[in-house]
Design a protein around this motif. Sequence first.
Motif, mmCIF file in Angstrom:
data_model
loop_
_atom_site.group_PDB
_atom_site.id
_atom_site.type_symbol
_atom_site.label_atom_id
_atom_site.label_comp_id
_atom_site.label_asym_id
_atom_site.label_seq_id
_atom_site.Cartn_x
_atom_site.Cartn_y
_atom_site.Cartn_z
ATOM 1 N N LYS A 58 26.524 3.174 10.814
ATOM 2 C CA LYS A 58 26.099 4.276 9.959
ATOM 3 C C LYS A 58 25.493 3.747 8.659
ATOM 4 C CE LYS A 58 29.733 7.350 11.701
ATOM 5 N NZ LYS A 58 30.887 8.222 11.350
ATOM 6 N N ILE A 59 24.503 4.466 8.164
ATOM 7 C CA ILE A 59 23.920 4.140 6.864
ATOM 8 C C ILE A 59 23.980 5.384 5.988
ATOM 9 C CG2 ILE A 59 22.357 2.410 7.830
ATOM 10 C CD1 ILE A 59 20.086 4.463 7.493
ATOM 11 N N GLU A 60 24.031 5.148 4.705
ATOM 12 C CA GLU A 60 24.053 6.258 3.751
ATOM 13 C C GLU A 60 22.691 6.368 3.090
ATOM 14 O OE1 GLU A 60 26.597 7.942 -0.084
ATOM 15 O OE2 GLU A 60 27.223 6.118 0.968
ATOM 16 N N THR A 61 22.036 7.481 3.281
ATOM 17 C CA THR A 61 20.711 7.696 2.710
ATOM 18 C C THR A 61 20.823 8.474 1.409
ATOM 19 O OG1 THR A 61 20.362 9.782 3.898
ATOM 20 C CG2 THR A 61 19.728 7.738 5.035
ATOM 21 N N GLU A 62 19.766 8.421 0.640
ATOM 22 C CA GLU A 62 19.790 9.057 -0.675
ATOM 23 C C GLU A 62 19.744 10.572 -0.578
ATOM 24 O OE1 GLU A 62 17.267 8.917 -4.889
ATOM 25 O OE2 GLU A 62 16.707 7.620 -3.201
ATOM 26 N N LEU A 63 19.003 11.109 0.402
ATOM 27 C CA LEU A 63 18.796 12.544 0.488
ATOM 28 C C LEU A 63 19.393 13.187 1.732
ATOM 29 C CD1 LEU A 63 15.059 12.699 -0.676
ATOM 30 C CD2 LEU A 63 17.109 13.111 -2.055
ATOM 31 N N CYS A 64 19.662 12.386 2.774
ATOM 32 C CA CYS A 64 20.145 12.938 4.045
ATOM 33 C C CYS A 64 21.606 12.618 4.327
ATOM 34 C CB CYS A 64 19.277 12.436 5.193
ATOM 35 S SG CYS A 64 17.535 12.893 5.053
ATOM 36 N N GLY A 65 22.301 12.043 3.374
ATOM 37 C CA GLY A 65 23.706 11.727 3.581
ATOM 38 C C GLY A 65 23.908 10.572 4.532
ATOM 39 N N VAL A 66 25.020 10.591 5.252
ATOM 40 C CA VAL A 66 25.366 9.521 6.180
ATOM 41 C C VAL A 66 24.730 9.806 7.537
ATOM 42 C CG1 VAL A 66 27.239 8.315 7.339
ATOM 43 C CG2 VAL A 66 27.523 9.069 4.976
ATOM 44 N N TYR A 75 14.691 11.675 11.544
ATOM 45 C CA TYR A 75 13.616 11.929 10.584
ATOM 46 C C TYR A 75 14.190 11.654 9.206
ATOM 47 C CZ TYR A 75 9.633 14.307 8.397
ATOM 48 O OH TYR A 75 8.506 14.610 7.672
ATOM 49 N N LEU A 76 13.835 10.493 8.631
ATOM 50 C CA LEU A 76 14.528 10.001 7.449
ATOM 51 C C LEU A 76 13.542 9.574 6.373
ATOM 52 C CD1 LEU A 76 17.179 7.759 9.264
ATOM 53 C CD2 LEU A 76 17.567 10.032 8.261
ATOM 54 N N PRO A 77 14.024 9.490 5.116
ATOM 55 C CA PRO A 77 13.169 8.982 4.049
ATOM 56 C C PRO A 77 12.727 7.541 4.350
ATOM 57 C CG PRO A 77 15.097 10.068 3.134
ATOM 58 C CD PRO A 77 15.331 9.955 4.597
ATOM 59 N N ARG A 78 11.472 7.273 4.122
ATOM 60 C CA ARG A 78 10.925 5.945 4.425
ATOM 61 C C ARG A 78 11.672 4.842 3.679
ATOM 62 N NH1 ARG A 78 6.072 3.518 5.936
ATOM 63 N NH2 ARG A 78 5.140 5.547 6.376
ATOM 64 N N GLY A 79 11.957 5.075 2.415
ATOM 65 C CA GLY A 79 12.580 4.042 1.608
ATOM 66 C C GLY A 79 13.952 3.623 2.099
ATOM 67 N N ASP A 80 14.656 4.505 2.831
ATOM 68 C CA ASP A 80 15.998 4.191 3.317
ATOM 69 C C ASP A 80 15.987 3.365 4.594
ATOM 70 O OD1 ASP A 80 17.270 5.525 1.232
ATOM 71 O OD2 ASP A 80 17.191 7.452 2.269
ATOM 72 N N VAL A 129 0.860 -1.186 0.000
ATOM 73 C CA VAL A 129 0.000 0.000 0.000
ATOM 74 C C VAL A 129 0.896 1.235 0.000
ATOM 75 C CG1 VAL A 129 -1.785 1.261 1.230
ATOM 76 C CG2 VAL A 129 -1.769 -1.238 1.279
ATOM 77 N N PRO A 130 0.731 2.163 -0.960
ATOM 78 C CA PRO A 130 1.576 3.352 -1.013
ATOM 79 C C PRO A 130 1.505 4.141 0.293
ATOM 80 C CG PRO A 130 0.275 3.148 -3.017
ATOM 81 C CD PRO A 130 -0.249 2.122 -2.062
ATOM 82 N N PRO A 131 2.649 4.553 0.864
ATOM 83 C CA PRO A 131 2.639 5.312 2.120
ATOM 84 C C PRO A 131 2.088 6.721 1.919
ATOM 85 C CG PRO A 131 4.842 5.225 1.206
ATOM 86 C CD PRO A 131 4.003 4.326 0.352
ATOM 87 N N GLN A 132 1.572 7.295 3.009
ATOM 88 C CA GLN A 132 1.024 8.644 2.932
ATOM 89 C C GLN A 132 2.102 9.711 3.073
ATOM 90 O OE1 GLN A 132 -2.099 8.905 5.846
ATOM 91 N NE2 GLN A 132 -3.435 7.472 4.767
ATOM 92 N N GLU A 133 3.256 9.364 3.649
ATOM 93 C CA GLU A 133 4.331 10.346 3.794
ATOM 94 C C GLU A 133 5.647 9.720 3.349
ATOM 95 O OE1 GLU A 133 3.884 7.819 7.206
ATOM 96 O OE2 GLU A 133 2.505 9.373 6.499
ATOM 97 N N ASN A 134 6.526 10.533 2.796
ATOM 98 C CA ASN A 134 7.807 10.063 2.307
ATOM 99 C C ASN A 134 8.853 9.981 3.419
ATOM 100 O OD1 ASN A 134 6.913 9.839 -0.370
ATOM 101 N ND2 ASN A 134 7.336 12.010 -0.779
ATOM 102 N N TYR A 135 8.694 10.806 4.463
ATOM 103 C CA TYR A 135 9.626 10.807 5.588
ATOM 104 C C TYR A 135 8.925 10.286 6.836
ATOM 105 C CZ TYR A 135 13.202 13.502 3.097
ATOM 106 O OH TYR A 135 14.166 13.909 2.216
ATOM 107 N N ILE A 136 9.662 9.570 7.667
ATOM 108 C CA ILE A 136 9.097 9.070 8.925
ATOM 109 C C ILE A 136 10.082 9.332 10.057
ATOM 110 C CG2 ILE A 136 7.655 7.275 7.898
ATOM 111 C CD1 ILE A 136 9.834 5.244 8.537
#
Length: 232
Positions: free
Chosen positions: A190-198, A208-213, A172-179
């Motif tokens: 550490k993880i490397e995110t697409e939009l928020c860096g490391v 507060y990070l992108p859901r997909g990451d 089901v498509p999420p209602q928000e991109n960040y959680i």
Amino acid sequence: MNYGQRGRELLLDLKRSDWLPTYNEEGVRATLQEISLHTDELTDLVRAAQRIKNDAINEAGESTTTIQNNSKSNSTNIPMTNRPSLILHDASIRRNKRCLLAYHAYRMDKLRALRWETGGTLPEEMKRVLSEAEVDFFEEYDRLVSRFVGGALAGGSSSSGMGNLDWNADLVPPQENYIMVRVVQSGLGKIETELCGVVDLELGSTHYLPRGDVEGLVRQGALVQLTGEESV
């Protein structure tokens, strides 16, 4: 005897559980034993009816050939006095079989869904309620899915989008991109995110990070998604 009670209890265990109850090996074995007992009773009734019919034919003084012909043509001619018992045992066998099939099919459906929710990770608290055969089923299903996904990604082209498809994403498509998430497991690093860096996922920290990451880590229980009130 309360026929079908053990099979019914298996299904009630599923209904009362939040996810899955501990595999009831004793209940499954008892239900199988009851099926075996009903089968034996059914067989004995049919054989007894056949003997009574053959004795009646012999008393009538018919020839052996006539007896054999009558026996073949009337093999299903069960006396009316025996038919209620036959129907009862047959119905009990069918009911218990349906209960066992429903019990195991429901648990297998839950395991298949869990594989997609966790990305192949079997949480320890869930593993404790499974039988050895169910653990083997989950692991084998995970291997099949991984093989399928790996083949699809390898064969996917950039134009078709298959190569970038996340097979473990929410149906089901999420209602928000960040959680908002909180780290509840140590040693994530550490993880490397697409939009928020490391991002350093230190135990107890909130991000507060992108859901997909991070949705994979949320499914595994390493991160907990927070509501607006919890994050304040």
